[in-house]
Motif scaffolding. Sequence first.
Motif, PDB file in Angstrom:
ATOM      1  N   PHE A 269       0.693  -1.004   0.558  1.00  0.00           N
ATOM      2  CA  PHE A 269      -0.025   0.098  -0.038  1.00  0.00           C
ATOM      3  C   PHE A 269       0.355   1.284   0.347  1.00  0.00           C
ATOM      4  O   PHE A 269       0.926   2.052  -1.386  1.00  0.00           O
ATOM      5  N   TYR A 273       0.981   4.025  -2.601  1.00  0.00           N
ATOM      6  CA  TYR A 273       0.554   5.927  -2.874  1.00  0.00           C
ATOM      7  C   TYR A 273       1.456   6.164  -3.300  1.00  0.00           C
ATOM      8  O   TYR A 273       1.699   7.441  -3.885  1.00  0.00           O
ATOM      9  N   TYR A 277      -0.274   8.081  -6.521  1.00  0.00           N
ATOM     10  CA  TYR A 277      -1.141   9.292  -5.931  1.00  0.00           C
ATOM     11  C   TYR A 277       0.170  10.525  -5.334  1.00  0.00           C
ATOM     12  O   TYR A 277      -0.356  11.481  -5.594  1.00  0.00           O
ATOM     13  N   ALA A 278       1.295  10.072  -4.538  1.00  0.00           N
ATOM     14  CA  ALA A 278       1.699  11.414  -4.295  1.00  0.00           C
ATOM     15  C   ALA A 278       2.483  11.712  -4.645  1.00  0.00           C
ATOM     16  O   ALA A 278       2.941  11.758  -5.910  1.00  0.00           O
ATOM     17  N   ARG A 283       6.954  12.506  -2.467  1.00  0.00           N
ATOM     18  CA  ARG A 283       8.033  11.885  -2.722  1.00  0.00           C
ATOM     19  C   ARG A 283       9.367  11.666  -2.372  1.00  0.00           C
ATOM     20  O   ARG A 283       9.213  10.568  -1.484  1.00  0.00           O
ATOM     21  N   SER A 376      -8.410   4.732  -9.030  1.00  0.00           N
ATOM     22  CA  SER A 376      -8.590   3.260  -8.370  1.00  0.00           C
ATOM     23  C   SER A 376      -8.644   2.534  -8.880  1.00  0.00           C
ATOM     24  O   SER A 376      -8.561   0.788  -8.896  1.00  0.00           O
TER      25      SER A 376
END
Lengths: 482, 258
Positions: A269, A273, A277-278, A283, A376
């Motif tokens: 996970f 992420y 997403y980051a 990051r 997602s």
Amino acid sequence: MSAFWLTITVLILSAFGAYAGRAQSLRVAGGDARKLHSLPKYYSSFVALGVLIPCLFVLVIWLFAQPKLIERGAEQMLNASSEPSLVMSDVRRVADGLGVAVAQGALSETEAHAPIENLRDVLGGVGVALGNEVTPDVLSAAQGMRAQEQRGNQFRMFAVLGLAALTLVFGLSRITPEFRARNAVERVVLALLITAASLAILTTVGIVLSMIFETRNFFGLHSWKDFFFGVKWAPNFRGDSELSILPLLWGTIYISLIALLVSVPIGLFAAIYLSEYAGPKTRGVAKPLLEILAGIPTIVYGLFALLTIGPLLLNTFGSGGLLGVEWMSGATAVLTAGLVMGIMLIPFVSSLSDDIINAVPQAMRDGSLGLGATKSETIRQVVIPAALPGIVGAILLAASRAIGETMIVVLGAGAIAKFSANPLDAMTTITTRIVSQLTGDGDFASPETLVAFALGLTLFVLTLGLNIIALYIVRKYREQYE
Amino acid sequence: MKENAMDNIKISAKNVQVYYADNHAIKDVNVEIEDKTVTAFIGPSGCGKSTFLRCLNRMNDTIDICRVEGDILIEGEDIYDRRVDPVQLRAKVGMVFQKPNPFPKSIYDNVAYGPRIHGLARGKADLDEIVEKSLRSAAIWDEVKDRLDAPGTGLSGGQQQRLCIARAVATAPEVLLMDEPCSALDPIATAQVEELIDELRQNFAVVIVTHSMQQAARVSQKTAFFHLGNLVEYGETNQIFTKPSDPRTESYITGRIG
């Protein structure tokens, strides 16, 4: 001449070769470097390497081979004794001690070759302690050994220096304007790189061979049936130890399983992420931080297990704890070690998965987003399936690290070998037992000590197998997108 | 005739500006794209034609530093309005990319992907029908009907691209955007895809970005020429290629710039 000074001399000769090679190349070209096939520096390197490599090679081989040959000779001279290895170590010691005594001036060179009365005191005086009195035949063997060593060292000097001179002259004589020094140097560089690469492989082979050798000794003393198929781990010093790997294997697998149950979801996970997403800023901070976790020495994790997680679990599941149950009797347990090992593996899993998820082509995501999928949905249905083989590979690599992990289980898992399904029980692993079997003061030649090698070899085979499968899967996955 | 053309407008862009951070990538573009027509965007590399194409289904939203201003209306509805869900929009405005990008799934699942996430099929039979129809309209049904369970990644490049077109068609879009769909294909596969584009015109508004002027001339009815972020000229393909009104267009199609 000692090996150190010999090496220095070879280096100096080689440096001279470098200088002479350059000068010679310019001389044969009549001072005009353009007439040469290669730049003068290649002629210079050619001569220098031509001296350096063969000489150092011979020197290294000699350093390894000479003591072996001499010891074999000395062994044959003694030959009668019942414990050859013990007597030989005495001989070795006396021979070295004589050398020290001569160097410090306690004995003269001629005295060192003659029979000596109070040898123990003499050597004690120069700081070499001997356990028992030296028998005359040990002394003569030691003196013989020393004489051979001195002769060998002399031969070594002549051989190496002779070879240096020879290669120097040969190298210089090869230089003509047509000689392709550049290509020759290229081949030498290639050979050096191959040597470096094969050293790593040869070391592995060496490790395996030494393990196999000691494991064979173990199976000579202990039944392999008990080792592989017995049910009990109960070493003792009466000589009827039960040494079965199965309870240890069970503990190892149980703890590794818990570690994977912790690390795989969290690590995966975190990787999703970070990679999907980051933003670049998050990051840039989070990824190095996670990777720093991977650099923490495992002993520190072990302390964390011992001082924090263990007591925490005990306060929850132990008697008088938060839940009011008595499921746990001590801080060391499978769960303690498993949890902490899981934490240790999180950055490992996330870092590998992150690389793998990033390797899924952006085109794949665009395709899914372009069809009106949400982020997602895209991750679940396209990115993860595409990255799955690689992620499985990463998990197998993590598993093989969990199986081989030592310090956390030494401090966190306990020392009791048993089959139990209760994760709050103390259990032990293969690695922990290797440590305790080898660090005790038992006889080295006993099965209780040698079993460590059989355990180690099994562990090696196990993790090697996992790694091979994992690397195969990861590689296959990489090919898919390149 | 003029009236007719106005009724036929599918997409209408007004004063569109696009910025990548400080870089002004699209400068005040106004264009009206007709339904059931192939519109080609041509221009030298970096002229903004792909950027503009990606505004039409809000794919630029996925790039953080990208900012779009102005209005883009599809059938009168502003797609940059806050009430519009970009995810829903992309089902309506399908997109085919430069490199064939089939998902690592079976051919069937590739095509069924869109209908499944949007719940377009009422049952297995319905889904089968959508898949077959889409594959047929992408002119690849005959080649793959016997191996719908084979992975989509195992097809040849041209087949993969037609599979991607089938995948885009399966969500029943109104507009099909194609970003250099033939640049990774060999001439034979290119010819097949071009033929397919001409057929797709029956049902969709097709917008194609291309580097090849011959391709633009072959497949499109309307052509827009972009240069340095400006829409230089927009009109009938025939006219653009035979009597360009702007000297920059003429320079480009005769090979002097680009």
